[in-house]
Design a protein around this motif. Structure first.
Motif, PDB file in Angstrom:
ATOM      1  N   ILE A   5       9.792   2.056  -5.694  1.00 41.30           N
ATOM      2  CA  ILE A   5       9.854   2.715  -4.397  1.00 41.30           C
ATOM      3  C   ILE A   5      10.985   2.082  -3.599  1.00 41.30           C
ATOM      4  O   ILE A   5      10.985   0.875  -3.356  1.00 41.30           O
ATOM      5  CB  ILE A   5       8.524   2.567  -3.642  1.00 41.30           C
ATOM      6  CG1 ILE A   5       7.400   3.298  -4.382  1.00 41.30           C
ATOM      7  CG2 ILE A   5       8.647   3.105  -2.205  1.00 41.30           C
ATOM      8  CD1 ILE A   5       6.034   3.072  -3.786  1.00 41.30           C
ATOM      9  N   THR A   7      12.737   1.945  -0.085  1.00 42.44           N
ATOM     10  CA  THR A   7      12.506   2.298   1.319  1.00 42.44           C
ATOM     11  C   THR A   7      13.845   2.581   1.997  1.00 42.44           C
ATOM     12  O   THR A   7      14.683   1.704   2.133  1.00 42.44           O
ATOM     13  CB  THR A   7      11.763   1.166   2.048  1.00 42.44           C
ATOM     14  OG1 THR A   7      12.474  -0.071   1.876  1.00 42.44           O
ATOM     15  CG2 THR A   7      10.359   0.994   1.463  1.00 42.44           C
ATOM     16  N   SER A  83       5.847  -0.016   6.187  1.00 48.66           N
ATOM     17  CA  SER A  83       4.550   0.163   5.526  1.00 48.66           C
ATOM     18  C   SER A  83       4.257   1.637   5.294  1.00 48.66           C
ATOM     19  O   SER A  83       3.719   2.018   4.244  1.00 48.66           O
ATOM     20  CB  SER A  83       3.432  -0.454   6.369  1.00 48.66           C
ATOM     21  OG  SER A  83       3.567  -1.852   6.445  1.00 48.66           O
ATOM     22  N   VAL A  86       6.175   2.779   2.209  1.00 47.05           N
ATOM     23  CA  VAL A  86       5.571   2.299   0.963  1.00 47.05           C
ATOM     24  C   VAL A  86       4.348   3.149   0.627  1.00 47.05           C
ATOM     25  O   VAL A  86       4.165   3.592  -0.515  1.00 47.05           O
ATOM     26  CB  VAL A  86       5.182   0.810   1.075  1.00 47.05           C
ATOM     27  CG1 VAL A  86       4.401   0.374  -0.165  1.00 47.05           C
ATOM     28  CG2 VAL A  86       6.428  -0.055   1.250  1.00 47.05           C
ATOM     29  N   LYS A  87       3.511   3.397   1.619  1.00 47.06           N
ATOM     30  CA  LYS A  87       2.309   4.205   1.392  1.00 47.06           C
ATOM     31  C   LYS A  87       2.672   5.623   0.963  1.00 47.06           C
ATOM     32  O   LYS A  87       2.021   6.201   0.086  1.00 47.06           O
ATOM     33  CB  LYS A  87       1.446   4.235   2.664  1.00 47.06           C
ATOM     34  CG  LYS A  87       0.773   2.915   2.961  1.00 47.06           C
ATOM     35  CD  LYS A  87      -0.348   3.049   3.971  1.00 47.06           C
ATOM     36  CE  LYS A  87       0.164   3.338   5.346  1.00 47.06           C
ATOM     37  NZ  LYS A  87      -0.935   3.330   6.349  1.00 47.06           N
ATOM     38  N   VAL A 105       8.776  -2.502  -5.177  1.00 42.82           N
ATOM     39  CA  VAL A 105       9.240  -2.125  -3.843  1.00 42.82           C
ATOM     40  C   VAL A 105      10.589  -2.787  -3.619  1.00 42.82           C
ATOM     41  O   VAL A 105      10.742  -4.008  -3.815  1.00 42.82           O
ATOM     42  CB  VAL A 105       8.238  -2.552  -2.751  1.00 42.82           C
ATOM     43  CG1 VAL A 105       8.794  -2.208  -1.368  1.00 42.82           C
ATOM     44  CG2 VAL A 105       6.889  -1.866  -2.964  1.00 42.82           C
ATOM     45  N   LEU A 155      -2.273  -1.365  -1.537  1.00 42.19           N
ATOM     46  CA  LEU A 155      -0.973  -0.913  -1.038  1.00 42.19           C
ATOM     47  C   LEU A 155      -1.088   0.313  -0.144  1.00 42.19           C
ATOM     48  O   LEU A 155      -0.306   0.472   0.798  1.00 42.19           O
ATOM     49  CB  LEU A 155      -0.043  -0.620  -2.220  1.00 42.19           C
ATOM     50  CG  LEU A 155       0.368  -1.838  -3.060  1.00 42.19           C
ATOM     51  CD1 LEU A 155       1.122  -1.393  -4.307  1.00 42.19           C
ATOM     52  CD2 LEU A 155       1.210  -2.805  -2.249  1.00 42.19           C
ATOM     53  N   LEU A 165       3.122  -5.399   3.750  1.00 41.66           N
ATOM     54  CA  LEU A 165       3.021  -5.913   2.386  1.00 41.66           C
ATOM     55  C   LEU A 165       2.637  -7.387   2.351  1.00 41.66           C
ATOM     56  O   LEU A 165       2.031  -7.854   1.379  1.00 41.66           O
ATOM     57  CB  LEU A 165       4.352  -5.725   1.648  1.00 41.66           C
ATOM     58  CG  LEU A 165       4.706  -4.312   1.197  1.00 41.66           C
ATOM     59  CD1 LEU A 165       6.091  -4.304   0.564  1.00 41.66           C
ATOM     60  CD2 LEU A 165       3.681  -3.788   0.195  1.00 41.66           C
TER      61      LEU A 165
END
Length: 205
Positions: A5, A7, A83, A86-87, A105, A155, A165
């Motif tokens: 992932i 970001t 956050s 990430v979610k 991440v 997560l 995180l």
């Protein structure tokens, strides 16, 4: 399967303009970051989570990097912090039912992390099977960070108000594999133009 992932949704409040579009090695930071990940032999899917200036970010990547492993996911709640991105990435992976061994991440502005770092981290993860594996330089943790698929529920419950995180990292502090890379790029942050100068100086040593 290892999914990464990336970001790439933030507002870049401390940088004049969008730092992900800042040119590094004649291409935008975000494009260089994604390019480095695609050169890894160990990452199976790259989920680029966009938000602020999402169209420009996607165009910057597509112009310089073509790889079928790349997918873009828009995070409409990007102002809530990393956050939320990430979610969003985790939710995308879960909804597509892919078999996931680990979720990596990686910040979109980490254009100086060499492709070998991703392979090194993934290989160590499969060899030792920790809950969390993190790249480090001279004992200092940096990026990327790789979470076991068993932590998906943790997560998807992170929030900026509860340290994001870091809350997950703290919870599993006894089961973290710190992978020494011998490469300073894994610990370098880029939030201001002065940071850019510092990064260049660090990598030239």
């Amino acid at each position: 399967m290892i999914s990464c992932i990336v970001t790439a949704a933030g507002l870049s409040r401390r940088f004049e303009g969008n730092k992900l579009l800042f040119k590094y090695h004649d291409r935008p930071l975000i494009a260089q970051t994604i390019s480095n990940i695609t050169e890894s032999r160990s990452v199976d899917k790259i989920v680029v989570v966009t938000g602020f200036m999402n169209k420009e970010i996607e165009e910057a990547v597509v112009k310089f990097v073509q790889d079928e492993r790349i997918v873009f996911v828009n995070n409409p709640n990007y102002q809530e912090g990393m956050s939320s991105s990430v979610k969003k990435g985790i939710e995308f992976l879960v909804s597509h039912g892919d078999r996931i061994d680990g979720v990596m991440v990686n910040p979109g502005d980490a254009a100086w992390i060499h492709p070998f770092v991703y392979d090194l981290l993934v290989n160590a993860f499969y060899s030792y099977r920790p809950m969390i594996a993190v790249a480090s330089y001279k004992g200092r943790r940096g990026h990327p960070i790789l979470f076991s698929s068993s932590l998906v529920d943790d997560l998807t419950s992170i929030d900026e108000s509860t340290k994001g995180l870091k809350k997950v990292v703290d919870k599993y502090h006894n089961n973290i594999l710190q992978v020494e890379t011998l490469y300073p790029g894994v610990t370098l942050d880029f939030d201001t133009y002065l940071d850019y100068i510092r990064v260049k100086n660090a990598l030239m040593r």
